[in-house]
Design a protein around this motif. Sequence first.
Motif, PDB file in Angstrom:
ATOM      1  N   LYS A   1       5.518  -8.483   5.068  1.00  0.00           N
ATOM      2  CA  LYS A   1       6.217  -7.571   4.157  1.00  0.00           C
ATOM      3  C   LYS A   1       6.094  -6.143   4.665  1.00  0.00           C
ATOM      4  CE  LYS A   1       7.025  -9.902   0.030  1.00  0.00           C
ATOM      5  NZ  LYS A   1       8.368 -10.062  -0.382  1.00  0.00           N
ATOM      6  N   PRO A   2       7.191  -5.410   4.645  1.00  0.00           N
ATOM      7  CA  PRO A   2       7.128  -4.008   5.069  1.00  0.00           C
ATOM      8  C   PRO A   2       6.428  -3.162   4.011  1.00  0.00           C
ATOM      9  CG  PRO A   2       9.274  -4.497   4.174  1.00  0.00           C
ATOM     10  CD  PRO A   2       8.516  -5.803   4.220  1.00  0.00           C
ATOM     11  N   THR A   3       5.903  -2.045   4.435  1.00  0.00           N
ATOM     12  CA  THR A   3       5.338  -1.114   3.465  1.00  0.00           C
ATOM     13  C   THR A   3       6.496  -0.483   2.697  1.00  0.00           C
ATOM     14  OG1 THR A   3       5.457   0.771   4.969  1.00  0.00           O
ATOM     15  CG2 THR A   3       3.416  -0.545   5.017  1.00  0.00           C
ATOM     16  N   PRO A   4       6.241   0.031   1.505  1.00  0.00           N
ATOM     17  CA  PRO A   4       7.304   0.718   0.773  1.00  0.00           C
ATOM     18  C   PRO A   4       7.880   1.892   1.583  1.00  0.00           C
ATOM     19  CG  PRO A   4       5.496   0.228  -0.686  1.00  0.00           C
ATOM     20  CD  PRO A   4       5.025  -0.116   0.698  1.00  0.00           C
ATOM     21  N   GLU A   5       7.026   2.567   2.338  1.00  0.00           N
ATOM     22  CA  GLU A   5       7.493   3.700   3.147  1.00  0.00           C
ATOM     23  C   GLU A   5       8.472   3.225   4.220  1.00  0.00           C
ATOM     24  OE1 GLU A   5       3.870   4.537   1.029  1.00  0.00           O
ATOM     25  OE2 GLU A   5       4.200   2.982   2.536  1.00  0.00           O
ATOM     26  N   GLU A   6       8.143   2.103   4.853  1.00  0.00           N
ATOM     27  CA  GLU A   6       9.035   1.510   5.854  1.00  0.00           C
ATOM     28  C   GLU A   6      10.370   1.139   5.206  1.00  0.00           C
ATOM     29  OE1 GLU A   6      10.517  -0.839   9.255  1.00  0.00           O
ATOM     30  OE2 GLU A   6       9.190   0.880   9.096  1.00  0.00           O
TER      31      GLU A   6
ATOM     32  N   GLU B   1      12.512  -3.959  -5.075  1.00  0.00           N
ATOM     33  CA  GLU B   1      11.135  -4.437  -5.225  1.00  0.00           C
ATOM     34  C   GLU B   1      10.270  -4.031  -4.032  1.00  0.00           C
ATOM     35  OE1 GLU B   1      11.441  -8.647  -5.933  1.00  0.00           O
ATOM     36  OE2 GLU B   1      11.969  -8.350  -8.038  1.00  0.00           O
ATOM     37  N   LEU B   2      10.838  -4.050  -2.830  1.00  0.00           N
ATOM     38  CA  LEU B   2      10.083  -3.624  -1.638  1.00  0.00           C
ATOM     39  C   LEU B   2       9.732  -2.143  -1.711  1.00  0.00           C
ATOM     40  CD1 LEU B   2      12.075  -5.430   1.212  1.00  0.00           C
ATOM     41  CD2 LEU B   2       9.782  -6.000   0.396  1.00  0.00           C
ATOM     42  N   VAL B   3      10.691  -1.338  -2.153  1.00  0.00           N
ATOM     43  CA  VAL B   3      10.492   0.111  -2.225  1.00  0.00           C
ATOM     44  C   VAL B   3       9.534   0.483  -3.355  1.00  0.00           C
ATOM     45  CG1 VAL B   3      11.659   2.304  -2.665  1.00  0.00           C
ATOM     46  CG2 VAL B   3      12.724   0.615  -1.203  1.00  0.00           C
TER      47      VAL B   3
ATOM     48  N   SER C   1       2.681   0.452  -7.677  1.00  0.00           N
ATOM     49  CA  SER C   1       1.564  -0.424  -7.972  1.00  0.00           C
ATOM     50  C   SER C   1       0.423  -0.297  -6.949  1.00  0.00           C
ATOM     51  CB  SER C   1       2.029  -1.886  -8.058  1.00  0.00           C
ATOM     52  OG  SER C   1       2.639  -2.261  -6.836  1.00  0.00           O
ATOM     53  N   SER C   2       0.761  -0.043  -5.674  1.00  0.00           N
ATOM     54  CA  SER C   2      -0.303   0.023  -4.666  1.00  0.00           C
ATOM     55  C   SER C   2      -1.071   1.343  -4.739  1.00  0.00           C
ATOM     56  CB  SER C   2       0.283  -0.167  -3.271  1.00  0.00           C
ATOM     57  OG  SER C   2       1.202   0.848  -2.957  1.00  0.00           O
ATOM     58  N   GLN C   3      -0.439   2.406  -5.188  1.00  0.00           N
ATOM     59  CA  GLN C   3      -1.132   3.693  -5.244  1.00  0.00           C
ATOM     60  C   GLN C   3      -1.940   3.874  -6.517  1.00  0.00           C
ATOM     61  OE1 GLN C   3       1.931   6.607  -4.549  1.00  0.00           O
ATOM     62  NE2 GLN C   3       1.676   6.468  -2.342  1.00  0.00           N
ATOM     63  N   SER C   4      -1.654   3.099  -7.543  1.00  0.00           N
ATOM     64  CA  SER C   4      -2.364   3.277  -8.799  1.00  0.00           C
ATOM     65  C   SER C   4      -3.698   2.530  -8.822  1.00  0.00           C
ATOM     66  CB  SER C   4      -1.477   2.842  -9.974  1.00  0.00           C
ATOM     67  OG  SER C   4      -1.137   1.472  -9.827  1.00  0.00           O
ATOM     68  N   LYS C   5      -3.991   1.749  -7.762  1.00  0.00           N
ATOM     69  CA  LYS C   5      -5.253   0.992  -7.742  1.00  0.00           C
ATOM     70  C   LYS C   5      -6.378   1.807  -7.170  1.00  0.00           C
ATOM     71  CE  LYS C   5      -3.083  -3.456  -7.577  1.00  0.00           C
ATOM     72  NZ  LYS C   5      -2.705  -4.590  -6.832  1.00  0.00           N
TER      73      LYS C   5
END
Length: 141
Positions: A4-9, A130-132, A137-141
């Motif tokens: 899976k690509p990163t959201p930034e990618e 959903e990818l973007v 969700s990843s930054q709020s952890k």
Amino acid sequence: MSVKPTPEEAMLWSESMDKLLSRGAGLSAFTNFLRKEFSEENIEFWLACENYKKIKTPAKLAPEAKKIYSQFIKVEAPKEINIDFTTRELINKSIREPSPSSFDVAQKLIYSLMAKDCYPRFLRSRCYLELVNKTDSSQSK
């Protein structure tokens, strides 16, 4: 399955269709989207043309040109692309003595069709969003 690509990618893909197609994960996501829309013949043809242009040996051009023609260009081809009669005839004549540019006109037409129609729909699709949006969700952890 691909990584899976990163959201930034994934965000980079929205800058241009070239950026989307030049990245493995982007190309894969776009191809999967087109498959779900039953229009994967466009990207498959575009990729076949990209590979065809890389052929350096004239003896290998002819069989590959015939393969692309029978798969995508001829009327009633299994993965017939949507091109006009004139372009189809131009290719028909061109592949009698194939060159690396035999499919250029049709490839540009298909690229343009994808850029104007499929690419904007991809950017609005749930699978792309959903990818973007994984960023939240990843930054709020």
